[in-house]
Design an enzyme around this catalytic site. Structure first.
Site, mmCIF file in Angstrom:
data_model
loop_
_atom_site.group_PDB
_atom_site.id
_atom_site.type_symbol
_atom_site.label_atom_id
_atom_site.label_comp_id
_atom_site.label_asym_id
_atom_site.label_seq_id
_atom_site.Cartn_x
_atom_site.Cartn_y
_atom_site.Cartn_z
ATOM 1 N N TYR A 95 0.837 -1.203 0.000
ATOM 2 C CA TYR A 95 0.000 0.000 0.000
ATOM 3 C C TYR A 95 0.876 1.258 0.000
ATOM 4 O O TYR A 95 0.642 2.189 -0.766
ATOM 5 C CB TYR A 95 -0.916 -0.031 1.218
ATOM 6 C CG TYR A 95 -1.985 1.042 1.225
ATOM 7 C CD1 TYR A 95 -3.057 0.986 0.332
ATOM 8 C CD2 TYR A 95 -1.942 2.109 2.130
ATOM 9 C CE1 TYR A 95 -4.060 1.966 0.349
ATOM 10 C CE2 TYR A 95 -2.926 3.076 2.146
ATOM 11 C CZ TYR A 95 -3.987 3.003 1.256
ATOM 12 O OH TYR A 95 -4.979 3.968 1.277
ATOM 13 N N LYS A 100 0.979 4.192 -2.871
ATOM 14 C CA LYS A 100 0.580 5.578 -2.618
ATOM 15 C C LYS A 100 1.721 6.547 -2.967
ATOM 16 O O LYS A 100 1.487 7.640 -3.459
ATOM 17 C CB LYS A 100 0.114 5.741 -1.161
ATOM 18 C CG LYS A 100 -1.212 5.023 -0.889
ATOM 19 C CD LYS A 100 -2.359 5.677 -1.659
ATOM 20 C CE LYS A 100 -3.622 4.864 -1.687
ATOM 21 N NZ LYS A 100 -4.702 5.500 -2.475
HETATM 22 P P1 NAD Z 1 -13.933 1.900 -0.131
HETATM 23 O O1 NAD Z 1 -13.664 0.440 -0.214
HETATM 24 O O2 NAD Z 1 -15.079 2.361 0.678
HETATM 25 O O3 NAD Z 1 -14.074 2.486 -1.621
HETATM 26 C C1 NAD Z 1 -13.271 2.019 -2.682
HETATM 27 C C2 NAD Z 1 -14.148 1.834 -3.913
HETATM 28 O O4 NAD Z 1 -13.292 1.395 -4.988
HETATM 29 C C3 NAD Z 1 -15.223 0.744 -3.720
HETATM 30 O O5 NAD Z 1 -16.472 1.233 -4.171
HETATM 31 C C4 NAD Z 1 -14.727 -0.405 -4.594
HETATM 32 O O6 NAD Z 1 -15.768 -1.194 -5.146
HETATM 33 C C5 NAD Z 1 -13.952 0.328 -5.664
HETATM 34 N N1 NAD Z 1 -12.959 -0.524 -6.313
HETATM 35 C C6 NAD Z 1 -11.996 -1.273 -5.716
HETATM 36 N N2 NAD Z 1 -11.302 -1.957 -6.635
HETATM 37 C C7 NAD Z 1 -11.829 -1.630 -7.847
HETATM 38 C C8 NAD Z 1 -11.546 -2.013 -9.174
HETATM 39 N N3 NAD Z 1 -10.575 -2.901 -9.450
HETATM 40 N N4 NAD Z 1 -12.272 -1.471 -10.180
HETATM 41 C C9 NAD Z 1 -13.293 -0.612 -9.909
HETATM 42 N N5 NAD Z 1 -13.610 -0.218 -8.661
HETATM 43 C C10 NAD Z 1 -12.889 -0.720 -7.644
HETATM 44 O O7 NAD Z 1 -12.584 2.544 0.389
HETATM 45 P P2 NAD Z 1 -12.136 4.081 0.605
HETATM 46 O O8 NAD Z 1 -11.425 4.094 1.878
HETATM 47 O O9 NAD Z 1 -13.233 5.023 0.365
HETATM 48 O O10 NAD Z 1 -11.029 4.209 -0.550
HETATM 49 C C11 NAD Z 1 -11.045 5.226 -1.540
HETATM 50 C C12 NAD Z 1 -9.631 5.763 -1.727
HETATM 51 O O11 NAD Z 1 -9.222 6.407 -0.526
HETATM 52 C C13 NAD Z 1 -8.576 4.698 -2.015
HETATM 53 O O12 NAD Z 1 -7.689 5.189 -3.011
HETATM 54 C C14 NAD Z 1 -7.853 4.563 -0.692
HETATM 55 O O13 NAD Z 1 -6.527 4.117 -0.841
HETATM 56 C C15 NAD Z 1 -7.916 5.999 -0.214
HETATM 57 N N6 NAD Z 1 -7.655 6.193 1.214
HETATM 58 C C16 NAD Z 1 -8.407 5.535 2.149
HETATM 59 C C17 NAD Z 1 -8.109 5.712 3.494
HETATM 60 C C18 NAD Z 1 -8.865 4.983 4.578
HETATM 61 O O14 NAD Z 1 -8.374 4.920 5.716
HETATM 62 N N7 NAD Z 1 -10.046 4.434 4.279
HETATM 63 C C19 NAD Z 1 -7.071 6.573 3.886
HETATM 64 C C20 NAD Z 1 -6.350 7.232 2.900
HETATM 65 C C21 NAD Z 1 -6.651 7.035 1.565
#
Ligand code: NAD
Length: 260
Positions: A156, A160
């Site tokens: 991860y 990033k």
């Molecule tokens: P989440 O799982 O709620 O949302 C991610 C979405 O991406 C889901 O709807 C999923 O179906 C979709 N997805 C995953 N793989 C896919 C693929 N191969 N093709 C199409 N769609 C796909 O998670 P989130 O936390 O909202 O993540 C969104 C972004 O935020 C990500 O880039 C994650 O790395 C980033 N992020 C999350 C956090 C955290 O703590 N949750 C922190 C920092 C950054």
């Protein structure tokens, strides 16, 4: 704010978590949104909630043709593309490098890098021509793991950092027509999935434990929700930010001021 009335926005991973909060916000601001996500259920829910404001494409960010389909659909329905938001992502569950077998390490690398990194390459490439026409902009959802260790495991964290490198190089190459920026959320209470190859090597954590751990890690002591991050997306997407490119806005409860 009327900056986004009738703007056409394409987002990946908009069916859940941070992406869903971003979709709701821009729809509320009068934009039309095209969403690419692999969650059919999530897409059905969003369509039921937001109706004509959104069009949903079920697909996979690792497949370039799915992004082409989404961009064509955006242009066909709304006449243009103003903003691309690369957001779909998966997690490694803090898997420890040394405990993972070499076979699982390789499988995890392919899966996570394909989704988190190639997915952003694909979406950017498929959007660039239309964004040039509107002098639009791209926003990448990155993470505190793009700067610091221990926001995930090696997969991860490396992904990033790679997203930030991609954002910076694109900001350089696509200027002056297209701005490219990023939002770096800190730990947020979402359903972010651990990829299957790493599941045997990580512990499932319930939401309360996750919330406690996130709170103790950032100076503002916030266990962030998806809605906590929408401010930077609105700011970066706005034409009022026409002088901002190549930047990352951290939305992480102050990780850079943790002190020694
Ligand atoms: P989440 O799982 O709620 O949302 C991610 C979405 O991406 C889901 O709807 C999923 O179906 C979709 N997805 C995953 N793989 C896919 C693929 N191969 N093709 C199409 N769609 C796909 O998670 P989130 O936390 O909202 O993540 C969104 C972004 O935020 C990500 O880039 C994650 O790395 C980033 N992020 C999350 C956090 C955290 O703590 N949750 C922190 C920092 C950054």
């Amino acid at each position: 704010m009327t900056d986004f009335k009738n703007q056409s926005i394409y987002i990946t991973g908009g069916a859940s978590g941070i992406g869903r909060a971003v979709v709701d916000t821009f729809a509320n601001e009068g934009a039309f949104i095209t969403i690419l996500d692999k969650s059919v259920k999530g897409l059905e829910e969003i369509k039921a909630d937001l109706g004509d404001r959104v069009q949903c494409i079920s697909g996979d960010v690792t497949a370039y043709e799915d992004h082409e389909k989404a961009v064509s659909a955006a242009v066909k329905a709304y006449g243009k593309l103003d903003v691309f938001i690369a957001n779909a992502g998966v997690f490694d569950g803090f898997a420890k490098f040394e405990t993972v077998t070499s076979a699982a390490m390789n499988a995890a690398y392919d899966m996570l890098m394909n989704i988190n990194v190639k997915g952003y390459f694909n979406g950017a490439r498929a959007s660039v021509e239309e964004l040039r026409k509107t002098r639009g902009n791209m926003i990448f959802t990155v993470s505190g793991a793009g700067f610091y260790p221990d926001g995930g495991g090696v997969w991860y964290t490396a992904s990033k950092h790679a997203q930030i490198g991609l954002m910076r190089q694109l900001a350089f190459e696509l200027a002056p027509e297209i701005r490219v920026n990023a939002v770096a959320p800190g730990g947020t209470l979402t359903a972010l999935n651990v990829i299957p190859p790493l599941k045997p090597f990580v512990k499932e954590v319930d939401n309360d434990t996750k919330a406690k751990s996130i709170k103790t890690r950032n100076p503002l002591q916030i266990a962030m929700d998806s809605e906590d991050h929408i401010g930077p997306y609105l700011l970066l997407a706005s034409k009022k930010s026409r002088a901002i490119t190549g930047e990352v806005i951290a939305s992480d409860g102050g990780l850079s001021v943790r002190g020694l």
